[in-house]
Design an enzyme around this catalytic site. Structure first.
Site, PDB file in Angstrom:
ATOM      1  N   GLY A  68       0.780  -1.230   0.000  1.00 27.43           N
ATOM      2  CA  GLY A  68       0.000   0.000   0.000  1.00 27.43           C
ATOM      3  C   GLY A  68       0.809   1.275   0.000  1.00 27.43           C
TER       4      GLY A  68
ATOM      5  N   PRO B  54       4.592  -5.228  -1.222  1.00 26.21           N
ATOM      6  CG  PRO B  54       6.740  -4.359  -1.532  1.00 26.21           C
ATOM      7  CD  PRO B  54       5.973  -5.390  -0.749  1.00 26.21           C
TER       8      PRO B  54
ATOM      9  CB  CYS C   9     -17.676   4.994 -28.264  1.00 25.71           C
ATOM     10  SG  CYS C   9     -17.140   4.974 -29.976  1.00 25.71           S
TER      11      CYS C   9
END
Length: 440
Positions: free
Chosen positions: A248, A294, A364
């Site tokens: 984190g 990590p 789109c």
């Protein structure tokens, strides 16, 4: 931008990464293109591992492969002596295809399929991180089938709420992840594991969230976790041999974020390791094996994405759009999290900024915007846009939306480059399609 030795502007005024001129990379591989700095990835892995050994002396580092997964990254992790965490059968299969030794892997997930658990256990997965009571029964049954004993950690929810985006907070009391300390769920899971025939309770896991800058949040998590470990030791005579404190650690995306070098990223690990050692000493608990996981901080800043400018739409007095040949199909994070990025014109990196533009993708969707209102030199069709810090959660979250093909991934190192993932083709898109469905 958080430039570094392997990410800089060269004498030609071009962006250079891993010793490779990005203009040359585009000529060789085209765009859109994910580029990963292999040397930087290896340097972070080595620094994290070294820091654990130096500060705590008893533990290892696992790469959270959900951040960026392909066979080549598992090869790098194996060569660097890293552990990995995996969260699906696909990640397990990819690791196996790369020759990664699964004894150094942790299998996570809040809803692991029985088939995924079977794949993991039959191939010697090192540790399974349990996240559900029913999962314990499934693991036990599969272990019986293969006559093996399986090490497990219990994913706990210590209730430490870090300040991060609500979608990536993982330790709130209502989180889908982990067993809470507060309501007795965690102890129930631990006792069920201990009572099972084929499972070996090794310890506890927690992950308090992602993109966390406050290092004190990790120290607080250590304090809460070790209080619980002490309680287990004293009140239940249950010993915790391993503590996995997740990952984190936040990385640099924009000028509002701190600019860390590798050594400064290691301050996260130092904070955790130091807090854990102090807790072991002050609380008189058995010293647990420390694991960290990590992901983003290992690969995030190692990656950039290169695009070519296509159509330019200038709505006078309102907004100017630079349309690129990629978009939300190769980087969903701005649309999903409102994530912020920085970019430059890689082929004109020293040119003066002249205008504010919005970099728009080709999908789109009105929300297919990579960067809103960024200052850039006056761009022309064919200019190369480099978006920074795209190494984590871009390729791994990419899709074929609008039937766009996924861009390739290349590794660069010391002036050389090569495919880590080859470009997808239109044939790849339709490979599993059935042209005329035969009903039975």
């Amino acid at each position: 931008m958080n430039y570094k030795d392997t990410l800089k502007i060269n004498e030609k005024g071009h962006l250079e990464i891993g010793g490779c001129d990005t203009v040359d990379l585009v000529k060789k591989y085209s765009t859109p293109l994910y580029v990963m700095d292999e040397s930087y990835i290896r340097n972070v892995c080595r620094a994290y591992t070294k820091t654990i050994k130096k500060v705590y002396g008893y533990g290892d580092c696992a790469y959270a492969s959900k951040a960026f997964c392909c066979a080549a990254i598992y090869t790098v992790m194996q060569e660097e002596g890293m552990h990995v965490d995996v969260v699906s059968g696909g990640e397990i299969y990819t690791a196996l295809k790369a020759g990664f030794d699964l004894k150094n892997a942790h299998f996570h997930g809040n809803n692991k399929y029985e088939s995924e658990l079977d794949l993991a256990i039959s191939n010697g997965i090192g540790t399974i991180v349990v996240d559900n009571l029913d999962e314990i029964d499934m693991i036990d049954k599969i272990c019986d089938k293969y006559n093996v004993k399986q090490n497990v950690l219990i994913r706990s929810n210590p209730g430490v709420e870090a300040h991060t985006h609500e979608y990536i907070q993982t330790t709130r009391i209502d989180s889908k992840f982990g067993f809470s300390f507060k309501n007795g769920d965690c102890l129930e899971a631990i006792k069920k594991v201990i009572a099972s025939k084929n499972l070996v309770f090794k310890g506890l896991h927690c992950h308090i969230g992602s993109q966390i800058f406050d290092k004190n949040a990790f120290a607080l998590a250590v304090d809460v976790m070790t209080d619980y470990i002490k309680k287990l030791q004293v009140e239940e005579n249950i010993i915790v041999d391993e503590i996995n404190l997740g990952g984190g650690y936040a990385v640099y995306y924009t000028e509002s974020d701190p600019k860390y070098n590798v050594e400064q990223y290691c301050e996260y690990v130092e904070t955790i390791a130091d807090a854990l050692q102090k807790a072991v000493d002050s609380k008189n608990i058995k010293k647990p094996y420390l694991m960290i996981e990590p992901g983003r901080s290992i690969v995030g800043e190692a990656g950039i994405t290169l695009y070519s400018v296509g159509n330019i739409k200038d709505i006078k007095g309102v907004k100017k759009y630079l349309a690129i040949d990629g978009g939300m199909y190769d980087n969903i994070r701005p649309a999903l999290y409102d994530a912020k990025y920085e970019a430059i014109l890689a082929n004109r990196a020293n040119d003066k900024n002249e205008e504010i533009v919005t970099i728009a993708g080709k999908c789109c969707e009105s929300g297919d915007i990579i960067i809103k209102d960024i200052e850039l030199p006056k761009a022309n069709r064919g200019d190369i846009v480099a978006v920074f810090t795209t190494g984590a959660y871009c390729y791994s979250m990419a899709s074929n939306y609008n039937r766009n093909v996924l861009p390739p991934v290349i590794f660069v190192n010391n002036g050389k480059s090569g495919y880590a993932v080859k470009p997808q083709t239109y044939e790849d898109l339709v490979r599993n399609d059935i042209i005329k469905v035969e009903m039975e």
